[in-house]
Design a protein around this motif. Structure first.
Motif, PDB file in Angstrom:
ATOM      1  N   THR A   9      24.563 -17.048 -16.568  1.00 55.35           N
ATOM      2  CA  THR A   9      25.879 -17.959 -16.343  1.00 55.35           C
ATOM      3  C   THR A   9      25.469 -18.867 -15.407  1.00 55.35           C
ATOM      4  O   THR A   9      25.933 -20.067 -15.194  1.00 55.35           O
ATOM      5  N   VAL A  60      28.872 -15.280 -21.003  1.00 55.95           N
ATOM      6  CA  VAL A  60      28.014 -14.334 -20.972  1.00 55.95           C
ATOM      7  C   VAL A  60      27.283 -14.287 -22.287  1.00 55.95           C
ATOM      8  O   VAL A  60      26.031 -13.981 -22.436  1.00 55.95           O
ATOM      9  N   TYR A 106      35.843  -9.961 -26.899  1.00 59.79           N
ATOM     10  CA  TYR A 106      34.093  -9.597 -27.249  1.00 59.79           C
ATOM     11  C   TYR A 106      34.066  -9.711 -28.533  1.00 59.79           C
ATOM     12  O   TYR A 106      32.794 -10.566 -28.963  1.00 59.79           O
ATOM     13  N   GLY A 137      23.248  -1.329 -33.320  1.00 62.64           N
ATOM     14  CA  GLY A 137      23.890   0.054 -33.641  1.00 62.64           C
ATOM     15  C   GLY A 137      24.970   0.356 -32.726  1.00 62.64           C
ATOM     16  O   GLY A 137      24.915  -0.338 -31.609  1.00 62.64           O
ATOM     17  N   THR A 141      25.499   3.630 -24.459  1.00 62.73           N
ATOM     18  CA  THR A 141      25.236   3.115 -23.187  1.00 62.73           C
ATOM     19  C   THR A 141      26.364   3.246 -22.165  1.00 62.73           C
ATOM     20  O   THR A 141      26.154   2.711 -20.998  1.00 62.73           O
TER      21      THR A 141
HETATM   22  N1  LIG Z   1      25.828  -0.187 -26.876  1.00 60.48           N
HETATM   23  C1  LIG Z   1      26.508  -0.635 -28.120  1.00 60.48           C
HETATM   24  O1  LIG Z   1      26.951   0.299 -29.163  1.00 60.48           O
HETATM   25  C2  LIG Z   1      25.993  -2.002 -28.800  1.00 60.48           C
HETATM   26  C3  LIG Z   1      26.752  -2.140 -30.080  1.00 60.48           C
HETATM   27  C4  LIG Z   1      26.605  -3.566 -30.600  1.00 60.48           C
HETATM   28  C5  LIG Z   1      25.971  -4.265 -29.567  1.00 60.48           C
HETATM   29  N2  LIG Z   1      25.445  -4.251 -28.489  1.00 60.48           N
HETATM   30  C6  LIG Z   1      24.927  -5.186 -27.629  1.00 60.48           C
HETATM   31  O2  LIG Z   1      23.640  -4.804 -27.046  1.00 60.48           O
HETATM   32  C7  LIG Z   1      23.413  -5.371 -25.900  1.00 60.48           C
HETATM   33  C8  LIG Z   1      23.371  -4.408 -25.067  1.00 60.48           C
HETATM   34  O3  LIG Z   1      24.322  -3.544 -24.943  1.00 60.48           O
HETATM   35  P1  LIG Z   1      24.501  -2.500 -23.809  1.00 60.48           P
HETATM   36  O4  LIG Z   1      25.505  -1.503 -24.373  1.00 60.48           O
HETATM   37  O5  LIG Z   1      23.112  -2.072 -23.209  1.00 60.48           O
HETATM   38  O6  LIG Z   1      25.451  -3.077 -22.682  1.00 60.48           O
HETATM   39  P2  LIG Z   1      25.712  -2.975 -21.210  1.00 60.48           P
HETATM   40  O7  LIG Z   1      25.360  -1.440 -20.953  1.00 60.48           O
HETATM   41  O8  LIG Z   1      27.068  -3.383 -20.956  1.00 60.48           O
HETATM   42  O9  LIG Z   1      24.500  -3.726 -20.630  1.00 60.48           O
HETATM   43  C9  LIG Z   1      24.870  -5.026 -20.441  1.00 60.48           C
HETATM   44  C10 LIG Z   1      23.775  -5.766 -19.753  1.00 60.48           C
HETATM   45  O10 LIG Z   1      23.820  -7.333 -19.605  1.00 60.48           O
HETATM   46  C11 LIG Z   1      23.611  -7.446 -18.438  1.00 60.48           C
HETATM   47  N3  LIG Z   1      24.435  -8.541 -17.879  1.00 60.48           N
HETATM   48  C12 LIG Z   1      25.973  -8.701 -18.025  1.00 60.48           C
HETATM   49  N4  LIG Z   1      26.051  -9.917 -17.586  1.00 60.48           N
HETATM   50  C13 LIG Z   1      25.070 -10.649 -17.360  1.00 60.48           C
HETATM   51  C14 LIG Z   1      24.707 -12.043 -16.767  1.00 60.48           C
HETATM   52  N5  LIG Z   1      25.829 -12.768 -16.484  1.00 60.48           N
HETATM   53  N6  LIG Z   1      23.410 -12.299 -16.612  1.00 60.48           N
HETATM   54  C15 LIG Z   1      22.590 -11.478 -17.052  1.00 60.48           C
HETATM   55  N7  LIG Z   1      22.499 -10.324 -17.429  1.00 60.48           N
HETATM   56  C16 LIG Z   1      23.931  -9.689 -17.418  1.00 60.48           C
HETATM   57  C17 LIG Z   1      23.856  -6.202 -17.462  1.00 60.48           C
HETATM   58  O11 LIG Z   1      23.269  -6.387 -16.301  1.00 60.48           O
HETATM   59  P3  LIG Z   1      23.814  -5.651 -15.009  1.00 60.48           P
HETATM   60  O12 LIG Z   1      23.838  -4.113 -15.346  1.00 60.48           O
HETATM   61  O13 LIG Z   1      23.002  -5.992 -13.932  1.00 60.48           O
HETATM   62  O14 LIG Z   1      25.269  -6.118 -14.702  1.00 60.48           O
HETATM   63  C18 LIG Z   1      23.317  -4.903 -18.285  1.00 60.48           C
HETATM   64  O15 LIG Z   1      22.004  -5.079 -18.133  1.00 60.48           O
HETATM   65  C19 LIG Z   1      24.640  -6.237 -25.733  1.00 60.48           C
HETATM   66  O16 LIG Z   1      24.085  -7.648 -26.113  1.00 60.48           O
HETATM   67  C20 LIG Z   1      25.585  -5.553 -26.416  1.00 60.48           C
HETATM   68  O17 LIG Z   1      26.697  -6.665 -26.944  1.00 60.48           O
HETATM   69  C21 LIG Z   1      25.723  -2.890 -27.821  1.00 60.48           C
END
Ligand SMILES: NC(=O)c1ccc[n+]([C@@H]2O[C@H](COP(=O)([O-])OP(=O)(O)OC[C@H]3O[C@@H](n4cnc5c(N)ncnc54)[C@H](OP(=O)(O)O)[C@@H]3O)[C@@H](O)[C@H]2O)c1
Length: 186
Positions: A9, A60, A106, A137, A141
């Protein structure tokens, strides 16, 4: 390996990082950052939508990835693989998202990401870039996701995504796909 930190951002930060890497090829621009739902924001109703954080979701999840893409576009075009992969979500799909009045911010922000990237996909062929949107998927996390039946362990999900990205070709440009490469509905 080089690691950098970036707040997606932070327009000035994006510009400075892109400037630092100007002229260097970027084979894969993987846009993963997101503000995911929290237990507080996941279960909602119209009356409880928190519009004070809605802007952050869009900043974001949609605007940030698009701005990073704009900044690094020439570096991707200068590379061998020329890949942009936006990590999207089934939550951004009208058809595939959970049919309940939850995750308002979201879902809307991921749909916005998809439309930004879909629109860009009509421009990417001019530079030979392949752009895809990828639903990873349901991945364990966070504690809430760990309780969802069938959720993938993170290494399993990452392995699938890496294998899928390895196989991407220009014919995949503009697709929204799941972690097996199957087409996701919009
Ligand atoms: N997990 C699922 O089941 C699932 C399902 C569908 C889609 N997704 C997508 O997969 C991706 C990863 O998901 P996740 O579960 O690993 O999410 P997560 O655990 O919430 O991790 C999100 C990541 O984004 C980073 N982040 C947040 N705000 C940011 C910013 N302003 N600038 C840079 N980095 C930023 C966070 O960094 P910090 O830790 O430093 O804050 C973290 O590394 C996301 O795009 C999510 O929408 C996940």
């Amino acid at each position: 390996m080089v690691l950098e930190t970036l707040d997606v951002t932070d327009s000035a930060g994006i510009g400075a990082l892109a400037l630092k890497y100007r002229g260097k090829p970027v084979d894969l621009l993987l846009l993963n950052a997101a503000q995911g739902p929290t237990p507080q924001t996941a279960v909602l109703s119209l009356a409880k939508i928190d519009f004070t954080t809605a802007g952050d979701s869009f900043a974001v999840n949609a605007i940030g990835p698009m701005q990073v893409t704009q900044a690094f576009y020439d570096s991707v075009a200068a590379s061998g693989r020329k890949l942009i992969v936006a990590i999207s979500s089934d939550s951004g799909s009208l058809e595939a998202s959970v049919k309940k009045p939850i995750l308002y911010n979201y879902k809307a922000s991921k749909a916005a990401l998809n439309m930004y990237m879909h629109t860009l996909s009509f421009e990417t062929p001019r530079k030979g870039i392949t752009l895809v949107m990828l639903h990873p998927g349901t991945v364990k996390t966070n504690p809430g996701l760990m309780r969802i039946p069938g959720a993938l362990e993170t290494p399993d999900a990452v392995g699938r995504i890496v294998a899928l990205i390895d196989k991407l070709t220009p014919a995949d440009n503009g697709r929204f796909m799941d972690n097996r490469g199957e087409t996701m509905p919009w």
